[in-house]
Structure formats: structure tokens, C-alpha cells
Write a protein that holds these residues in place. Structure first.
Motif, short mmCIF file in Angstrom:
data_model
loop_
_atom_site.label_atom_id
_atom_site.label_comp_id
_atom_site.label_asym_id
_atom_site.label_seq_id
_atom_site.Cartn_x
_atom_site.Cartn_y
_atom_site.Cartn_z
N UNK A 249 2.85 5.89 -2.64
CA UNK A 249 3.99 6.74 -2.94
C UNK A 249 4.17 6.97 -4.43
N UNK A 250 4.02 5.90 -5.23
CA UNK A 250 4.17 6.05 -6.67
C UNK A 250 3.06 6.91 -7.27
N UNK A 251 1.82 6.70 -6.78
CA UNK A 251 0.71 7.51 -7.31
C UNK A 251 0.89 8.99 -6.95
N UNK A 252 1.34 9.25 -5.73
CA UNK A 252 1.57 10.64 -5.33
C UNK A 252 2.72 11.25 -6.12
N UNK A 253 3.77 10.46 -6.36
CA UNK A 253 4.90 10.97 -7.15
C UNK A 253 4.46 11.31 -8.56
N UNK A 254 3.62 10.45 -9.15
CA UNK A 254 3.12 10.71 -10.49
C UNK A 254 2.26 11.97 -10.54
N UNK A 255 1.36 12.12 -9.56
CA UNK A 255 0.47 13.28 -9.55
C UNK A 255 1.24 14.57 -9.28
N UNK A 256 2.22 14.52 -8.39
CA UNK A 256 3.04 15.70 -8.12
C UNK A 256 3.88 16.07 -9.34
N UNK A 257 4.35 15.05 -10.06
CA UNK A 257 5.09 15.32 -11.29
C UNK A 257 4.20 15.99 -12.34
N UNK B 91 -4.89 14.86 -6.42
CA UNK B 91 -3.97 14.61 -5.30
C UNK B 91 -4.76 14.44 -4.00
N UNK B 92 -5.74 15.32 -3.77
CA UNK B 92 -6.57 15.19 -2.57
C UNK B 92 -7.37 13.89 -2.59
N UNK B 93 -7.87 13.52 -3.78
CA UNK B 93 -8.63 12.27 -3.89
C UNK B 93 -7.74 11.07 -3.61
N UNK B 94 -6.50 11.11 -4.06
CA UNK B 94 -5.55 10.01 -3.80
C UNK B 94 -5.27 9.88 -2.31
N UNK B 95 -5.09 11.02 -1.66
CA UNK B 95 -4.84 11.00 -0.21
C UNK B 95 -6.06 10.44 0.53
N UNK B 96 -7.25 10.92 0.16
CA UNK B 96 -8.47 10.44 0.81
C UNK B 96 -8.70 8.96 0.54
N UNK B 97 -8.36 8.50 -0.67
CA UNK B 97 -8.57 7.10 -1.02
C UNK B 97 -7.78 6.17 -0.12
N UNK B 98 -6.58 6.58 0.27
CA UNK B 98 -5.76 5.74 1.12
C UNK B 98 -5.88 6.07 2.60
N UNK C 67 0.83 -1.21 0.00
CA UNK C 67 0.00 0.00 0.00
C UNK C 67 0.86 1.25 0.00
N UNK C 68 1.93 1.24 0.80
CA UNK C 68 2.83 2.39 0.84
C UNK C 68 3.51 2.62 -0.50
#
Length: 220
Positions: free
Chosen positions: A48-56, A168-175, A43-44
């Protein structure tokens, strides 16, 4: 057609359908395990990869991000290919291509799987078109007003956040939400039921006051 051949074809089709259904169930369970942090390492890593992609994507264009990702992948595969070639030359071994197993693997999409996904997508598209027609042509005044209020609120959301920020907010909320909900399910359900009761009461009052509103009878 020979009855035995027809029966074999039916059994084969049923087997394919059962396999696809089981694969879909396994994928749903896998996603559920990820967002509930059953395996913190997996999960981590996914988070982490999804957040890195969205931040990129927030910092660079889509073309740049895709190009950098493909370039990084090529650098890894080319470096590994050269490394294995040097090792084989030094050791005078004949192991062959390091990616031969992956190259020989059949990655083609079966026609049955493709047709199934197309049919499922078409079903969702038709449902969406029917629902949008119902809302925009005001079949039910209350539902159309609810959509109008939601769109009006979304104009304020769009003024504060852009699309990537919302993702990004949706990704954070999803996890973050699923494990919190799992730990406090009873209390959260009570608040949700209370809020649903208040909303339903407000909608019922609104339906009574609006002229020409369609009052829908609820069947238990």
C-alpha cells in the motif's frame, strides 16, 4: 606485527564479514517473505505504501512528493514533541526528550560496510560495461540482434507507458506473481520449459541461417 594481534585482527575481520553476510541473508529472506505474503499485514502495508508513493509521483513532481513526505514527518514529530511537553508540564514529571533514545542512537555507516557495498556495486558495474561492450561491438551477432529486437519492442512500450506507469505495473506484479507462482508452480514450470525449448530451437535455426554467425557449443 605481533602474531596474536594479527590473529585477533583477522578474527575480527572474519566476524564482521560473517555478520554482514548473515545480515544480507536476513534481508533477502525478509524481502522474500514480503512478496510471498507470509505476513499479510506487513505485505499489505508495504504494498500500500509503495503504491501510494508511486501514484503520488504519477500525479505530482518528485520535489513535491519528497517535500510533502518530509513535511508530514515533521508535523508528526513536532506534534508529538509538543504533546509530550504539555503532558510532562501537567504531570510535573521529568521524563526528558521523547526522542532521546533515537537521538543518542548511532546511525553512522561503518566504513567496512560502505566499502563492501562500493566493491559490490563496482563488480556489477564492471560486468555491465563488459556485457554492453560485447553486445554493441557485436561480438556475438545473435545476442546483438536479440538486444536490437528488445530495444525495438521497448520503443512501443515507451509509446504506450511512461516510466512511472511501468513502475506501478512492476510493483503490482512483484506482489501478485510470487504467490500465484507458488500455488501453481508445477503447471507454470511446464509452460516455461515448453517456451524455453521453442525459443532455443528458433535461435538455433537462426544461427544456422545467419552468415558469419558465431555458433556457440553448449557444454553440459
Amino acid at each position: 606485527m605481533d602474531p596474536m594481534t594479527q590473529s585477533a585482527q583477522i578474527s575480527s575481520s572474519q566476524g564482521i564479514a560473517d555478520g554482514q553476510n548473515s545480515a544480507a541473508k536476513e534481508s533477502k529472506l525478509c524481502v522474500k517473505d514480503l512478496i510471498h505474503w507470509r505476513d499479510p499485514k506487513k505485505s499489505g502495508l508495504v504494498f500500500g505504501l509503495s503504491m501510494l508513493l508511486l501514484l503520488s509521483l504519477a500525479a505530482f513532481s518528485v520535489i513535491s512528493v519528497v517535500s510533502y513526505l518530509l513535511l508530514a514527518l515533521l508535523c508528526v514529530t513536532i506534534s508529538f514533541r509538543i504533546y509530550k511537553s504539555v503532558v510532562q508540564a501537567v504531570q510535573k514529571s521529568n521524563e526528558g526528550h521523547p526522542f532521546k533514545t533515537m537521538i543518542d542512537k548511532d546511525l553512522s555507516i561503518p566504513p567496512e560496510t560502505f566499502r563492501k557495498h562500493v566493491d559490490n556495486s563496482l563488480t556489477y558495474i564492471n560486468k555491465t560495461l563488459k556485457q554492453m561492450t560485447r553486445l554493441f561491438l557485436v561480438e556475438d551477432l545473435v545476442d546483438s540482434l536479440k538486444l536490437a529486437v528488445a530495444m525495438w519492442l521497448m520503443t512501443y512500450v515507451g509509446a504506450v507507458f511512461n516510466g512511472i506507469t511501468i513502475l506501478i505495473l512492476a510493483d503490482i506484479l512483484l506482489f501478485a506473481v510470487p504467490p500465484v507462482y507458488e500455488k501453481n508452480k508445477t503447471q507454470i514450470d511446464q509452460y516455461i520449459d515448453l517456451a524455453r525449448t521453442q525459443v532455443n530451437a528458433t535461435i538455433a535455426k537462426l544461427q544456422e541461417k545467419l552468415p558469419g554467425a558465431v555458433k556457440r557449443s553448449k557444454t553440459e
